[in-house]
Design a protein around this motif. Structure first.
Motif, short mmCIF file in Angstrom:
data_model
loop_
_atom_site.label_atom_id
_atom_site.label_comp_id
_atom_site.label_asym_id
_atom_site.label_seq_id
_atom_site.Cartn_x
_atom_site.Cartn_y
_atom_site.Cartn_z
N TYR A 73 -5.63 -5.82 3.97
CA TYR A 73 -6.20 -4.56 3.48
C TYR A 73 -7.41 -4.16 4.30
O TYR A 73 -7.63 -2.97 4.56
CB TYR A 73 -6.61 -4.70 2.01
CG TYR A 73 -7.11 -3.40 1.42
CD1 TYR A 73 -6.22 -2.39 1.10
CD2 TYR A 73 -8.47 -3.18 1.22
CE1 TYR A 73 -6.66 -1.19 0.58
CE2 TYR A 73 -8.93 -1.98 0.70
CZ TYR A 73 -8.02 -0.99 0.38
OH TYR A 73 -8.47 0.20 -0.13
N ALA B 92 -6.41 -2.20 7.26
CA ALA B 92 -6.01 -0.82 6.95
C ALA B 92 -7.22 0.09 6.87
O ALA B 92 -7.13 1.28 7.21
CB ALA B 92 -5.23 -0.79 5.63
N HIS C 126 -1.18 -2.66 11.60
CA HIS C 126 -1.81 -1.42 11.14
C HIS C 126 -1.83 -0.34 12.22
O HIS C 126 -2.38 0.74 11.99
CB HIS C 126 -3.24 -1.70 10.68
CG HIS C 126 -3.31 -2.68 9.54
ND1 HIS C 126 -2.76 -2.42 8.30
CD2 HIS C 126 -3.84 -3.93 9.45
CE1 HIS C 126 -2.96 -3.46 7.51
NE2 HIS C 126 -3.60 -4.39 8.18
N THR D 151 -0.18 2.53 10.76
CA THR D 151 -0.97 3.23 9.76
C THR D 151 -1.88 4.28 10.39
O THR D 151 -2.21 5.29 9.75
CB THR D 151 -1.80 2.22 8.95
OG1 THR D 151 -0.94 1.18 8.47
CG2 THR D 151 -2.47 2.87 7.75
N THR E 50 -3.00 2.95 -0.13
CA THR E 50 -2.83 1.63 0.49
C THR E 50 -3.06 0.51 -0.51
O THR E 50 -2.32 -0.48 -0.55
CB THR E 50 -3.80 1.49 1.68
OG1 THR E 50 -3.51 2.49 2.65
CG2 THR E 50 -3.66 0.11 2.32
N SER F 87 -0.18 -2.04 -1.65
CA SER F 87 -0.33 -3.47 -1.42
C SER F 87 -0.14 -4.25 -2.72
O SER F 87 0.51 -5.31 -2.73
CB SER F 87 -1.70 -3.76 -0.82
OG SER F 87 -2.74 -3.37 -1.70
N THR G 150 6.58 -3.17 9.86
CA THR G 150 5.93 -1.88 9.62
C THR G 150 6.53 -0.79 10.49
O THR G 150 6.68 0.36 10.04
CB THR G 150 4.42 -1.99 9.89
OG1 THR G 150 4.21 -2.49 11.23
CG2 THR G 150 3.75 -2.92 8.91
N GLU H 77 2.50 0.14 4.81
CA GLU H 77 1.58 -0.79 4.15
C GLU H 77 2.31 -1.63 3.10
O GLU H 77 2.04 -2.83 2.96
CB GLU H 77 0.42 -0.02 3.51
CG GLU H 77 -0.58 0.52 4.51
CD GLU H 77 -1.25 -0.58 5.30
OE1 GLU H 77 -1.58 -1.63 4.71
OE2 GLU H 77 -1.44 -0.41 6.52
#
Length: 337
Positions: free
Chosen positions: A75, A78, A92, A95, A115, A119, A278, A307
């Protein structure tokens, strides 16, 4: 079998909810978030730094702390990708494509909120799958050999090269350039240098921190060095700004489900890290979207899907690691040790 799983689960909760173990878990998540935000400092680097601490710890709190670092850094990475366009952790990088445009639109808090929800949802599903479906997923993982693993990696690379906006040729060139950077270093089979130009400093390959800072950090700084234009309203970000609207949740929830399924399927396969997952999840979102051309301009589905896949993959990664003794990626190899 289900009764035995529930009995073992109840015993595991009893161990995990002990005060000292909870503190070590909280410490791991906190450190993972703090380190995960730093450019180039993902879960692997964070665990490597704190690994010597586990040598004097009991195995249970040590694994809980390392798992907390793993989840926390996911996290934390992100946050850097969404707010600063700097992927602290390779998964990421996807992202950034829609997370940073949302920040420039003043919706950085919404992207972080989605996000967080993605998660939590994906990790919860991954836990259930890990508890009840481990035997089945292990059997499926045994059927994947070098050919199947290569096909999955090739699919991820093709998805990454074709999802970029603009010329598809530039996307393919980007992927080929990344592969060339990845082969720099020492060949694991022969021990000879590859594309190292007889420089001992390149024997371990190109440093991820230097590449990420050069390609993302320095480039973004030079692009905006003399610009006074405000990028969103990130300076006054409040907790209420992280609450997505009903319409945004309605758009993001199907993407969360699809991303969770993708991460769960590929999570049981040893050797496939969350980065490929991803990319595949992002390509899937573009494929099913009615407006694929809008991706890269701040689509919330482009944040929720990848994510969710990354966090479900992170959880299900424990299946081959704990049941087969085969780590899913480098982080799992450290935890297995």
């Amino acid at each position: 079998m289900i009764g035995q799983s529930l009995h073992d689960l109840w015993f595991g909760f009893g161990v995990a909810f002990q005060g000292s173990n909870l503190l070590w878990s909280f410490f791991g998540v906190l450190v993972g978030n703090l380190i995960g935000v730093l450019p180039g400092m993902g879960a692997l680097q964070a665990i490597s730094i704190l690994l010597p601490l586990t040598y004097v710890m009991h195995p249970v709190p040590a694994i809980l702390m390392l798992a907390g670092i793993f989840y926390g850094s996911q996290y934390g990475g992100a946050i850097g990708a969404i707010l600063m366009n700097m992927p602290s952790h390779p998964p990421h990088a996807v992202t950034c494509l829609d997370g940073y445009p949302m920040t420039k639109q003043g919706k950085g808090g919404v992207a972080l909120g989605v996000t967080m929800i993605s998660s939590f949802f994906a990790a919860s599903v991954g836990i259930v799958v890990m508890i009840f479906a481990s035997p089945l997923l292990v059997q499926i993982a045994f059927k994947f050999g070098p050919t199947e693993i290569f096909s999955i990696m090739m699919l991820g690379l093709l998805a990454g090269s074709t999802m970029s906006r603009g010329s598809a040729l530039k996307g393919v060139a980007m992927t080929v350039f990344g592969l060339l950077c990845g082969v720099v270093g020492t060949d694991v089979n022969s021990g000879s240098f590859r594309f190292a130009f007889d420089l001992p400093e390149l024997s371990d390959g190109l440093e991820l921190v230097a590449i990420s800072m050069g390609l993302f950090g320095v480039a973004d700084f030079l692009l905006n060095v003399n610009r006074m234009k405000s990028i969103g309203d990130t300076g006054t970000l409040k907790l209420s700004d992280m609450r997505p609207s009903k319409e945004e949740l309605k758009r993001a929830f199907p993407a969360m489900i699809r991303g969770t399924i993708v991460g769960t399927i590929f999570g049981a396969m040893p050797g496939t890290g969350p980065t490929i997952t991803t990319f595949i999840a992002y390509a899937l979102e573009r494929k099913v979207s009615k407006t694929p051309a809008a991706f890269g301009t701040g689509m919330i589905e482009g944040v929720a899907g990848p994510e969710a896949s990354a966090h479900s993959k992170t959880q299900v990664d424990f299946i081959p690691t704990m049941s087969l003794g085969i780590p899913g990626d480098a982080v799992m190899a450290l935890i297995l040790g």
